[in-house]
Design an enzyme around this catalytic site. Structure first.
Site, PDB file in Angstrom:
ATOM      1  N   ARG A 133      34.011  61.273  31.482  1.00 50.82           N
ATOM      2  CA  ARG A 133      33.793  60.859  32.928  1.00 50.82           C
ATOM      3  C   ARG A 133      34.456  61.604  33.859  1.00 50.82           C
ATOM      4  NH1 ARG A 133      36.294  54.863  34.754  1.00 50.82           N
ATOM      5  NH2 ARG A 133      38.181  56.489  34.863  1.00 50.82           N
ATOM      6  N   HIS A 165      42.403  59.775  30.444  1.00 58.24           N
ATOM      7  CA  HIS A 165      42.473  58.240  30.621  1.00 58.24           C
ATOM      8  C   HIS A 165      41.520  58.083  29.183  1.00 58.24           C
ATOM      9  CE1 HIS A 165      42.112  54.655  32.536  1.00 58.24           C
ATOM     10  NE2 HIS A 165      40.785  54.624  32.632  1.00 58.24           N
ATOM     11  N   TYR A 264      19.881  25.472  45.701  1.00 61.21           N
ATOM     12  CA  TYR A 264      18.704  26.181  45.616  1.00 61.21           C
ATOM     13  C   TYR A 264      18.005  26.349  44.173  1.00 61.21           C
ATOM     14  CZ  TYR A 264      19.734  28.660  50.052  1.00 61.21           C
ATOM     15  OH  TYR A 264      20.301  28.839  51.154  1.00 61.21           O
ATOM     16  N   ASP A 313      27.571  31.175  50.564  1.00 59.20           N
ATOM     17  CA  ASP A 313      28.711  30.816  50.972  1.00 59.20           C
ATOM     18  C   ASP A 313      29.236  29.400  50.414  1.00 59.20           C
ATOM     19  OD1 ASP A 313      28.066  32.285  53.375  1.00 59.20           O
ATOM     20  OD2 ASP A 313      26.522  30.863  53.588  1.00 59.20           O
TER      21      ASP A 313
HETATM   22  C1  LIG Z   1      42.472  56.695  35.766  1.00 49.34           C
HETATM   23  C2  LIG Z   1      42.894  55.557  35.753  1.00 49.34           C
HETATM   24  N1  LIG Z   1      44.460  55.360  35.312  1.00 49.34           N
HETATM   25  C3  LIG Z   1      44.719  53.927  35.226  1.00 49.34           C
HETATM   26  C4  LIG Z   1      43.802  52.956  35.653  1.00 49.34           C
HETATM   27  C5  LIG Z   1      44.431  51.553  35.237  1.00 49.34           C
HETATM   28  O1  LIG Z   1      44.197  50.896  34.281  1.00 49.34           O
HETATM   29  P1  LIG Z   1      44.334  49.247  33.981  1.00 49.34           P
HETATM   30  O2  LIG Z   1      43.957  48.526  35.196  1.00 49.34           O
HETATM   31  O3  LIG Z   1      43.459  48.988  32.728  1.00 49.34           O
HETATM   32  O4  LIG Z   1      45.756  49.218  33.646  1.00 49.34           O
HETATM   33  C6  LIG Z   1      42.566  53.066  35.935  1.00 49.34           C
HETATM   34  C7  LIG Z   1      41.882  52.035  36.054  1.00 49.34           C
HETATM   35  O5  LIG Z   1      40.649  51.905  35.786  1.00 49.34           O
HETATM   36  C8  LIG Z   1      42.144  54.090  36.045  1.00 49.34           C
HETATM   37  O6  LIG Z   1      40.964  54.498  36.531  1.00 49.34           O
END
Ligand SMILES: Cc1ncc(COP(=O)(O)O)c(C=O)c1O
Length: 385
Positions: A133, A165, A264, A313
């Site tokens: 990513r 990450h 609905y 709502d």
């Molecule tokens: C790069 C990065 N670090 C840390 C986090 C924190 O992750 P979490 O909420 O799972 O602790 C995120 C959240 O998506 C993130 O994108």
């Protein structure tokens, strides 16, 4: 008077969760992640509550968010890690905001802005260890660290951090975890060889903080768990308290005959004469339309299920012959320790085949956040209830 429908945010829960997570991580410094308006809890109040619990860093996705923290007077180290072209890099440098670098081209932009401002930019180089990513691809990493070292020697920037990450930290034992960790170690070695000596190396999110002591390095980045939500389905984390309660008073009740189609599309039909209670929260407020005939709601002392289609709502709950009246509170999700029988954000996520992150971050802007707890200096303007 509290608002009719609101998200009640317990700032002490956030503070206590941060403290507990720090202890769990044996005192590893904690970056509280407050992107997306503090996961829907309110970015600035959440940031202050996290700081009170010992978070010594804060993390955001966007520079705009980090600038909002600075504008609120928050002077902790801040990292913004999504920096697409055209973002206000110069403003971030001037505000002492650390920038995540996922793209070699960004390094040059940052260097240019730092020279223009006569400042030294603070950067964290993000290495893609297998999430595919954000982050610099491993093939481009050696050249990136060389260039960063050159710019650091020139005094234009300082490499404060190297980070990555996980893709599957919420699935303990997943084979990608070990392989990402070993790529991270290789990336750190390459950075070291290039002459970089970052202050903080970080890869752990909440799930990794909870389950992977070997991945703590110098800093852990926790978002969801600080808000009292368990990131790992089926895993129990004792002591975390959900900070957000989404609740609303009943707007009206009425008796309807057996066989009445409700809301609905008449996707729900009463099987007897019954009382319907109307709750003024809808998909515009973050109650997903997919919760039609599925969403759990605590009302009149019992957990019930939304009856019929969730509208923009409002939605309806069938309370049978129970004595539920207009003005009474319905709790969609919250802390079952405080509201026995209430569903959690995790319960909502399970019913809707999503993750609790989506449940709390989607609570709409029309829903006021009402704060309880918090240090007096950190207390936001909305009065506690
Ligand atoms: C790069 C990065 N670090 C840390 C986090 C924190 O992750 P979490 O909420 O799972 O602790 C995120 C959240 O998506 C993130 O994108």
């Amino acid at each position: 008077m509290p608002h009719f429908a609101h998200a009640r945010v317990d700032l002490d829960a956030i503070t206590d969760n941060a403290r507990l997570l720090r202890e769990h991580a044996d005192g590893t410094p904690l970056m509280g992640v407050v992107k997306a308006d503090g996961y829907g809890h309110g970015m600035v109040p959440a940031a202050r509550a996290l700081a009170a619990g010992g978070a010594s860093w804060l993390g955001t996705a966007l520079i705009k968010e980090a600038l909002g923290l600075r504008a609120a007077g928050i002077d902790l180290p801040l990292l913004a890690w999504i920096v697409p072209p055209g973002e206000p890099v110069g403003s971030a440098i001037a505000a002492g905001i650390d920038l995540g670098v996922s793209d070699p081209a960004l390094l040059e932009v940052i260097a240019g802005e730092a020279r223009r401002l006569g400042r030294t930019a603070r950067v964290h180089l993000k290495t893609d260890t297998g999430l595919n990513r954000g982050g610099v691809a491993f093939s481009a990493w050696p050249a990136l660290v060389e260039e960063a070292a050159r710019l650091q020697d020139a005094g234009v920037l300082r490499v404060i951090g190297v980070f990555s990450h996980f893709a599957c930290a919420d699935e303990p034992g997943h084979p990608s975890i070990g392989s990402q960790l070993s790529v991270f170690h290789e990336a750190l070695e390459l950075a070291d060889k290039a002459g970089l000596d970052p202050e903080v190396r970080h890869i752990s999110n909440s799930a990794a903080l909870l389950t992977l002591p070997e991945a703590r390095f110098d800093l852990v980045r926790a978002g969801i768990a600080t808000y009292g939500i368990n990131p790992i389905p089926g895993y129990s984390v004792s002591g975390l308290r959900p900070a957000m309660t989404l609740r609303s008073r009943v707007a009206l009740t009425k008796r309807v005959p057996e066989g009445s189609g409700v809301s609905y599309g008449h996707r729900y039909r009463t099987d007897r004469e019954t009382t319907l209670a109307l709750i003024p929260l809808g998909y515009a407020d973050g109650v997903p339309r997919a919760a039609t005939n599925k969403g759990p709601v605590l009302l009149g002392g019992r957990r019930r299920t939304i009856a019929g289609t969730v509208c923009m709502d409002q939605f309806v709950v069938d309370v049978g012959d129970d004595a539920v009246e207009a003005g009474e509170y319905a709790v969609l999700f919250g802390d079952p320790g405080e509201y026995p029988g209430a569903a959690t954000a995790e319960d909502w996520a399970e019913v809707l085949d999503t993750i609790p992150y989506e449940i709390v971050t989607r609570v709409g802007v029309r829903v006021p956040r009402e704060y309880v707890g918090g240090a007096p200096a950190g207390r936001p303007e909305t009065p506690p209830m």
